[in-house]
Design a protein around this motif. Structure first.
Motif, PDB file in Angstrom:
ATOM      1  N   SER A 133      32.513  37.645  43.217  1.00  0.00           N
ATOM      2  CA  SER A 133      33.941  38.208  43.363  1.00  0.00           C
ATOM      3  C   SER A 133      34.247  36.725  44.564  1.00  0.00           C
ATOM      4  O   SER A 133      36.148  36.969  44.540  1.00  0.00           O
ATOM      5  N   HIS A 134      33.638  36.506  45.401  1.00  0.00           N
ATOM      6  CA  HIS A 134      34.161  35.674  46.120  1.00  0.00           C
ATOM      7  C   HIS A 134      33.166  34.330  45.693  1.00  0.00           C
ATOM      8  O   HIS A 134      33.119  34.028  46.728  1.00  0.00           O
ATOM      9  N   LEU A 135      32.557  33.862  45.570  1.00  0.00           N
ATOM     10  CA  LEU A 135      32.136  33.027  45.057  1.00  0.00           C
ATOM     11  C   LEU A 135      32.943  31.082  45.675  1.00  0.00           C
ATOM     12  O   LEU A 135      32.696  30.447  46.053  1.00  0.00           O
ATOM     13  N   GLU A 136      34.122  31.810  45.069  1.00  0.00           N
ATOM     14  CA  GLU A 136      35.278  30.044  45.089  1.00  0.00           C
ATOM     15  C   GLU A 136      34.998  29.987  46.961  1.00  0.00           C
ATOM     16  O   GLU A 136      34.896  28.523  47.307  1.00  0.00           O
TER      17      GLU A 136
ATOM     18  N   ILE B 101      22.710  33.412  43.630  1.00  0.00           N
ATOM     19  CA  ILE B 101      24.476  34.863  42.959  1.00  0.00           C
ATOM     20  C   ILE B 101      24.171  34.355  41.425  1.00  0.00           C
ATOM     21  O   ILE B 101      24.674  34.880  40.587  1.00  0.00           O
ATOM     22  N   GLU B 102      24.902  32.911  40.986  1.00  0.00           N
ATOM     23  CA  GLU B 102      25.130  32.244  40.184  1.00  0.00           C
ATOM     24  C   GLU B 102      23.950  32.508  38.309  1.00  0.00           C
ATOM     25  O   GLU B 102      24.427  33.383  37.784  1.00  0.00           O
ATOM     26  N   LYS B 103      22.522  32.057  39.486  1.00  0.00           N
ATOM     27  CA  LYS B 103      21.311  32.312  38.159  1.00  0.00           C
ATOM     28  C   LYS B 103      21.194  33.903  37.917  1.00  0.00           C
ATOM     29  O   LYS B 103      20.902  34.396  36.417  1.00  0.00           O
ATOM     30  N   SER B 104      21.178  35.063  38.984  1.00  0.00           N
ATOM     31  CA  SER B 104      21.024  36.315  38.814  1.00  0.00           C
ATOM     32  C   SER B 104      22.415  36.771  38.140  1.00  0.00           C
ATOM     33  O   SER B 104      21.907  37.872  37.437  1.00  0.00           O
ATOM     34  N   LEU B 105      23.354  36.467  38.398  1.00  0.00           N
ATOM     35  CA  LEU B 105      25.110  37.773  37.394  1.00  0.00           C
ATOM     36  C   LEU B 105      23.881  37.285  36.373  1.00  0.00           C
ATOM     37  O   LEU B 105      24.715  37.598  34.872  1.00  0.00           O
TER      38      LEU B 105
ATOM     39  N   TYR C  46      29.742  48.208  43.193  1.00  0.00           N
ATOM     40  CA  TYR C  46      28.193  47.617  42.666  1.00  0.00           C
ATOM     41  C   TYR C  46      28.024  46.744  44.407  1.00  0.00           C
ATOM     42  O   TYR C  46      28.301  47.157  44.947  1.00  0.00           O
ATOM     43  N   GLY C  47      26.764  45.892  43.832  1.00  0.00           N
ATOM     44  CA  GLY C  47      25.606  46.277  44.974  1.00  0.00           C
ATOM     45  C   GLY C  47      26.901  45.262  45.325  1.00  0.00           C
ATOM     46  O   GLY C  47      27.375  43.972  44.827  1.00  0.00           O
ATOM     47  N   ASP C  48      25.759  43.961  45.917  1.00  0.00           N
ATOM     48  CA  ASP C  48      26.107  43.433  46.447  1.00  0.00           C
ATOM     49  C   ASP C  48      26.364  41.540  46.305  1.00  0.00           C
ATOM     50  O   ASP C  48      27.623  40.664  46.105  1.00  0.00           O
ATOM     51  N   LEU C  49      25.444  41.621  45.160  1.00  0.00           N
ATOM     52  CA  LEU C  49      25.641  40.213  43.989  1.00  0.00           C
ATOM     53  C   LEU C  49      26.707  40.140  43.172  1.00  0.00           C
ATOM     54  O   LEU C  49      27.487  38.994  43.247  1.00  0.00           O
ATOM     55  N   LEU C  50      27.618  41.082  42.739  1.00  0.00           N
ATOM     56  CA  LEU C  50      28.670  40.990  41.822  1.00  0.00           C
ATOM     57  C   LEU C  50      29.933  40.698  43.209  1.00  0.00           C
ATOM     58  O   LEU C  50      31.029  40.227  42.116  1.00  0.00           O
TER      59      LEU C  50
ATOM     60  N   PRO D 122      36.170  44.381  48.496  1.00  0.00           N
ATOM     61  CA  PRO D 122      35.063  44.793  47.542  1.00  0.00           C
ATOM     62  C   PRO D 122      35.237  43.950  46.010  1.00  0.00           C
ATOM     63  O   PRO D 122      36.593  45.037  45.841  1.00  0.00           O
ATOM     64  N   PHE D 123      34.451  44.255  45.360  1.00  0.00           N
ATOM     65  CA  PHE D 123      35.112  44.149  43.433  1.00  0.00           C
ATOM     66  C   PHE D 123      34.600  45.535  43.186  1.00  0.00           C
ATOM     67  O   PHE D 123      33.432  45.901  43.344  1.00  0.00           O
ATOM     68  N   SER D 124      35.731  46.397  42.074  1.00  0.00           N
ATOM     69  CA  SER D 124      35.043  47.523  42.548  1.00  0.00           C
ATOM     70  C   SER D 124      35.661  47.513  40.159  1.00  0.00           C
ATOM     71  O   SER D 124      35.984  46.677  39.733  1.00  0.00           O
ATOM     72  N   LEU D 125      35.329  48.594  39.792  1.00  0.00           N
ATOM     73  CA  LEU D 125      35.739  49.191  38.520  1.00  0.00           C
ATOM     74  C   LEU D 125      36.629  49.706  38.629  1.00  0.00           C
ATOM     75  O   LEU D 125      35.769  51.093  38.980  1.00  0.00           O
ATOM     76  N   TRP D 126      38.065  50.663  37.441  1.00  0.00           N
ATOM     77  CA  TRP D 126      38.240  51.306  37.443  1.00  0.00           C
ATOM     78  C   TRP D 126      37.636  52.612  36.635  1.00  0.00           C
ATOM     79  O   TRP D 126      36.933  52.004  36.030  1.00  0.00           O
TER      80      TRP D 126
END
Length: 384
Positions: free
Chosen positions: A114-117, A218-222, A106-110, A90-94
């Motif tokens: 984070s795994h777009l590549e 994903i790209e447009k939404s972010l 965060y939700g699945d979009l972020l 997961p992508f997380s924020l301290w």
């Protein structure tokens, strides 16, 4: 064709109100029906449909899930030349790096971003996204074929509620409105804690789309920054995106609260519920464990219950589900309850409408009673 489909099990947008059952595990790892974990059904559907490469969008409580899934060989997903099962962390924020190591998921979009590549590097043309908290059986190959023939950009799986379904607790979901051609025109949140008399089409949180379209969304939404979930993006742009509904039939259960988990567990002990659940269950796989014989003392009495291997029963068990390794001592009474792996229920204990997580010890003479809508839940490894 299915070799060209990447399976994704999405843990990031699942409702998590399963009380202490998910304090230290994700919803996907919650035990169910005496022998399974919830994730087993999604993995089995994908394996049986010919999908050979599966990735799990994991959240921060996925340790026990990783142990359960392993390399995927229990589901036939460990072929070295096919891809197998991978976990995307997961992508997380301290919250505060100086004083606290907890994180917000965060939700699945972020997470997807984070795994777009990774998504861009995949060679599969199509993505099939499915949850772990919704149990159903589906041949995804038929769904993909329908997706291709309909000309839609996204195909979503739904269940039209029957009279039986409308009188069951199915938890939170989206109700889909569709036109005569099956195109989804609107989606609205709904909650079924009580019987519903209105026919509805319940979204099963499962969809097929081209991988390039997912990357584009994903790209447009972010860039907009107004949504955190992929489903929010799709529902908000139904006028621009052709979303087609694909019906699923048969058993279905949405596990997003302790109440829904308990109700669906108890439904398995009813003739119709067990019959619906057991249809094609030989095609549901799980992690294999060494099985030991179940021992029942001559004083034991068991009625309308599922008792897994390795249990030792000396007391009374009625209308309950016992996972492997449970001990019910002499004079103890267990009714309308779900007792998970290796729990020990000592002499003269009385349990009614109770869920015990793994390795709970209920000491001699204890009395624990919950309600049908609000069962008593004991945390893993607790002593009561």
């Amino acid at each position: 064709m299915m070799k060209n489909v990447l399976g994704m099990i999405n843990l990031m947008n699942e409702q998590d109100d399963l009380s202490t059952l998910t304090r230290n595990r994700c919803v996907a790892a919650v035990p169910f029906a005496g022998r399974y974990r919830l994730v087993d059904f999604a993995l089995s559907n994908m394996s049986n449909s010919g999908i050979q490469k599966v990735v799990v969008l994991a959240n921060s409580k996925a340790d026990s899930l990783l142990e359960h899934v392993g390399d995927g060989h229990h589901w036939g997903l460990d072929a070295p030349d096919a891809g197998g099962v991978s976990i995307l962390p997961p992508f997380s924020l301290w919250i505060d790096p100086a004083s606290d190591t907890r994180t917000f998921d965060y939700g699945d979009l972020l997470h997807l971003y984070s795994h777009l590549e990774y998504l861009k590097s995949c060679t599969e043309t199509y993505i099939l996204l499915a949850p772990s908290s919704v149990i159903y059986r589906s041949n995804f190959e038929n769904m993909v074929d329908y997706h291709l023939s309909s000309g839609s950009e996204i195909t979503v799986l739904f269940k039209h509620l029957t009279e039986i379904d409308r009188h069951a607790h199915i938890g939170r979901a989206y109700n889909l409105e569709m036109n005569d051609q099956g195109r989804v025109t609107s989606a609205s949140p709904t909650y079924h804690a009580l019987p519903s008399l209105t026919p509805q089409n319940i979204d099963l949180d499962t969809m097929v789309m081209e991988r390039k379209l997912l990357i584009d969304l994903i790209e447009k939404s972010l860039k907009r920054g107004s949504e955190i979930y992929l489903k929010e993006v799709i529902w908000a742009h139904l006028a621009d995106i052709h979303v087609q509904g694909y019906a699923n039939h048969g058993y279905m259960a949405i596990m997003d609260s302790i109440d829904s988990y308990y109700v669906h567990s108890m439904d398995l002990l009813q003739p119709q519920g067990w019959k619906q659940f057991m249809i094609n269950q030989e095609f549901v796989y799980t992690r294999k464990e060494e099985e030991q014989a179940t021992a029942c003392n001559h004083d034991a009495l068991i009625r309308n219950s599922f008792v897994a291997h390795g249990c030792r029963i000396e007391g009374y068990v009625e209308n309950s589900i016992l996972f492997p390794g449970v001990t019910v001592s002499k004079g103890a009474s267990v009714k309308n309850s779900v007792i998970m792996h290796d729990c020990e229920i000592e002499a003269s204990v009385y349990l009614d409408r109770v869920i015990l997580d793994k390795q709970v010890v209920v000491e001699q003479g204890a009395v624990l009673c919950g309600q049908y809508a609000h069962p008593f839940v004991a945390e893993k490894s607790g002593v009561i």
